[in-house]
Scaffold this motif. Sequence first.
Motif, PDB file in Angstrom:
ATOM      1  N   ILE A  22      40.318  43.097  37.613  1.00  0.00           N
ATOM      2  CA  ILE A  22      39.615  42.753  38.823  1.00  0.00           C
ATOM      3  C   ILE A  22      38.357  42.334  38.881  1.00  0.00           C
ATOM      4  CG2 ILE A  22      38.959  43.730  41.218  1.00  0.00           C
ATOM      5  CD1 ILE A  22      41.568  45.440  41.793  1.00  0.00           C
ATOM      6  N   ARG A  81      40.596  35.907  46.635  1.00  0.00           N
ATOM      7  CA  ARG A  81      40.165  37.308  45.850  1.00  0.00           C
ATOM      8  C   ARG A  81      39.918  38.917  47.488  1.00  0.00           C
ATOM      9  NH1 ARG A  81      41.741  39.883  41.931  1.00  0.00           N
ATOM     10  NH2 ARG A  81      40.064  40.854  40.061  1.00  0.00           N
ATOM     11  N   ASP A  84      42.448  39.500  49.625  1.00  0.00           N
ATOM     12  CA  ASP A  84      43.096  40.140  48.334  1.00  0.00           C
ATOM     13  C   ASP A  84      43.073  42.118  48.640  1.00  0.00           C
ATOM     14  OD1 ASP A  84      45.250  41.538  46.656  1.00  0.00           O
ATOM     15  OD2 ASP A  84      43.969  40.366  45.020  1.00  0.00           O
ATOM     16  N   THR A  88      45.083  45.017  49.972  1.00  0.00           N
ATOM     17  CA  THR A  88      45.460  45.898  49.596  1.00  0.00           C
ATOM     18  C   THR A  88      44.876  47.672  49.437  1.00  0.00           C
ATOM     19  OG1 THR A  88      45.217  44.342  47.052  1.00  0.00           O
ATOM     20  CG2 THR A  88      45.503  46.425  46.513  1.00  0.00           C
ATOM     21  N   ASP A 116      49.880  40.283  47.675  1.00  0.00           N
ATOM     22  CA  ASP A 116      50.271  40.296  46.342  1.00  0.00           C
ATOM     23  C   ASP A 116      50.396  38.192  46.477  1.00  0.00           C
ATOM     24  OD1 ASP A 116      50.659  42.013  45.308  1.00  0.00           O
ATOM     25  OD2 ASP A 116      52.816  42.777  46.447  1.00  0.00           O
ATOM     26  N   GLY A 119      46.587  37.503  45.841  1.00  0.00           N
ATOM     27  CA  GLY A 119      45.847  37.365  44.654  1.00  0.00           C
ATOM     28  C   GLY A 119      46.723  36.590  43.585  1.00  0.00           C
ATOM     29  N   THR A 122      44.442  33.394  44.253  1.00  0.00           N
ATOM     30  CA  THR A 122      43.635  33.371  43.801  1.00  0.00           C
ATOM     31  C   THR A 122      43.481  32.792  42.115  1.00  0.00           C
ATOM     32  OG1 THR A 122      42.445  34.881  44.962  1.00  0.00           O
ATOM     33  CG2 THR A 122      41.641  35.247  42.375  1.00  0.00           C
ATOM     34  N   TRP A 123      44.467  33.359  41.561  1.00  0.00           N
ATOM     35  CA  TRP A 123      44.412  32.958  40.530  1.00  0.00           C
ATOM     36  C   TRP A 123      45.187  31.711  39.638  1.00  0.00           C
ATOM     37  CZ3 TRP A 123      43.728  34.888  36.101  1.00  0.00           C
ATOM     38  CH2 TRP A 123      43.078  36.417  36.080  1.00  0.00           C
TER      39      TRP A 123
END
Length: 152
Positions: A22, A81, A84, A88, A116, A119, A122-123
């Motif tokens: 992270i 992010r 996320d 989470t 998820d 996440g 974000t990538w």
Amino acid sequence: MGANDDDSLLDARYVRWQGLSIAQLTVAIGVMSAWSAGAVVYGVSFLHLLDHHSCSRGWLLGAIVVLLLASALSFFAVVSRTLDFKLTARKVRKRVLDKRGNPYTKSLTLASLTADQFGKFTWVLFSGSVLLFAVRLTIVSITVGINLDLMK
């Protein structure tokens, strides 16, 4: 040392490595944002040298637009992010409260997306930002290389 001790060691190791992952992605997104902002300034300052080279000027303007897109992707990666992290944290809080018998009522989705999914988003945004930055770097390198005589 029983099976539960092994599981807790694995859980602790997973949490530690997840924290490092992270932190590294967060720094990488920040670095891409800073490089993009600096490159926009460089591109604009170099643009005035290309007044009479309309082809090169057009390529450089295109590179600046690509860079602005890369910056926008980095910005949205930061927002994604953050969301996320928020979802989470809610998921973990729900798990803890459920074990204690207290119901947790806050939604584990935001705009119909789970932690998820944010996440993964974000990538994708970060990867797109890196790719666009590389494209912009290539265009600017070629443009500067062609116009080296103006740099003297």
